[in-house]
Scaffold this active site. Structure first.
Site, short mmCIF file in Angstrom:
data_model
loop_
_atom_site.label_atom_id
_atom_site.label_comp_id
_atom_site.label_asym_id
_atom_site.label_seq_id
_atom_site.Cartn_x
_atom_site.Cartn_y
_atom_site.Cartn_z
N CYS A 126 0.71 -1.17 0.13
CA CYS A 126 -0.09 -0.01 0.03
C CYS A 126 0.81 1.30 -0.24
O CYS A 126 0.62 2.30 -0.61
CB CYS A 126 -0.86 -0.10 1.20
SG CYS A 126 -2.07 -1.53 1.22
C1 BEZ Z 1 0.58 -4.68 1.68
O1 BEZ Z 1 0.02 -3.68 1.44
O2 BEZ Z 1 1.71 -4.68 1.68
C2 BEZ Z 1 -0.43 -5.59 2.12
C3 BEZ Z 1 -1.68 -5.25 2.91
C4 BEZ Z 1 -2.43 -6.29 3.37
C5 BEZ Z 1 -2.21 -7.54 3.15
C6 BEZ Z 1 -0.96 -8.12 2.53
C7 BEZ Z 1 -0.04 -7.01 1.86
#
Ligand code: BEZ
Length: 225
Positions: free
Chosen positions: A52
């Site tokens: 994210c």
């Molecule tokens: C991420 O943004 O890295 C992420 C968010 C939720 C679950 C897995 C990865």
């Protein structure tokens, strides 16, 4: 049938559901906030997560490209305003970006549910990676859903905006992997030779009777629709 499956899905061509939201840039009335612009509404699962962070940084770095196309950006997750505001400096520092678009704090999940951004078989609480392209008439023009494990390609979102903005004004469709400036396909419904000549003064090449390629008409020719 469960409550979830009974909810009417959002489809292309529908009016984007309107809402009022608390964001990092203050309270917004969604349709009013979009105004006469295009809009990209996109959700992410969670603040302070690796993928994210890269996604919001990437979008921030592309903001001039979106502005050029008159596209407003707005992100959403179920995190709080305090969480979003604490996270933004991390995004900016680690991604060399400057996040200037609003991030919605959808703590009640009301907007996430309105836009079907929570897929309970994956998670009851976190939003999936959704993207909605909405045009100035507030019509939904693209819907994408990505899993939490996969960061999105925002160049592709820009490419779709280019295609939508071109094909709204010219009687063409854009081929696989098309990029702005490349050849376009003449719509199969255009068959009158005089009309073809008028709409596509640069000519066309016929690969098959239904695959007729013409230079990108936006470069030389005024809107025809
Ligand atoms: C991420 O943004 O890295 C992420 C968010 C939720 C679950 C897995 C990865």
């Amino acid at each position: 049938m469960s409550t979830d499956t009974k909810k009417k899905p959002i489809q292309l061509g529908a009016i984007a559901p309107d809402f009022v939201a608390e964001t990092t840039k203050g309270k917004i009335h969604f349709h009013e906030w979009i105004g006469n612009s295009w809009c990209i509404l996109f959700s992410h699962p969670k603040d302070f997560t690796p993928v994210c962070t890269t996604e919001l940084g990437t979008v921030a770095k592309l903001s001039a490209e979106f502005s050029k196309r008159e596209v407003k950006l707005i992100a959403l997750s179920v995190g709080s305003i305090a969480s979003h505001n604490e996270w933004i400096p991390d995004i900016n520092r680690t991604q060399g970006a400057s996040v200037n678009f609003p991030i919605i704090a959808d703590e009640s999940h009301s907007i996430a549910e309105l836009y079907h951004m929570i897929h309970p078989q994956v998670s009851d609480t976190a939003t999936v990676r959704s993207v909605f392209i909405i045009d100035p008439k507030k019509t939904i023009r693209l819907i994408l859903t990505y899993p939490a494990s996969t960061g999105r390609n925002f160049q592709e979102i820009l490419r779709v905006v280019d295609s939508l903005q071109l094909t709204d004004h010219h009687k063409v469709a854009t081929p696989a992997d098309w990029k702005k400036g490349e050849e376009c396909a003449i719509l199969p419904s255009i068959i009158d030779p005089a009309e073809i000549k008028k709409l596509f003064p640069q000519g066309f090449r016929q690969v098959t009777p239904y695959l007729r390629l013409t230079p990108d008409p936006s470069s030389t020719h005024k809107a025809a629709k």
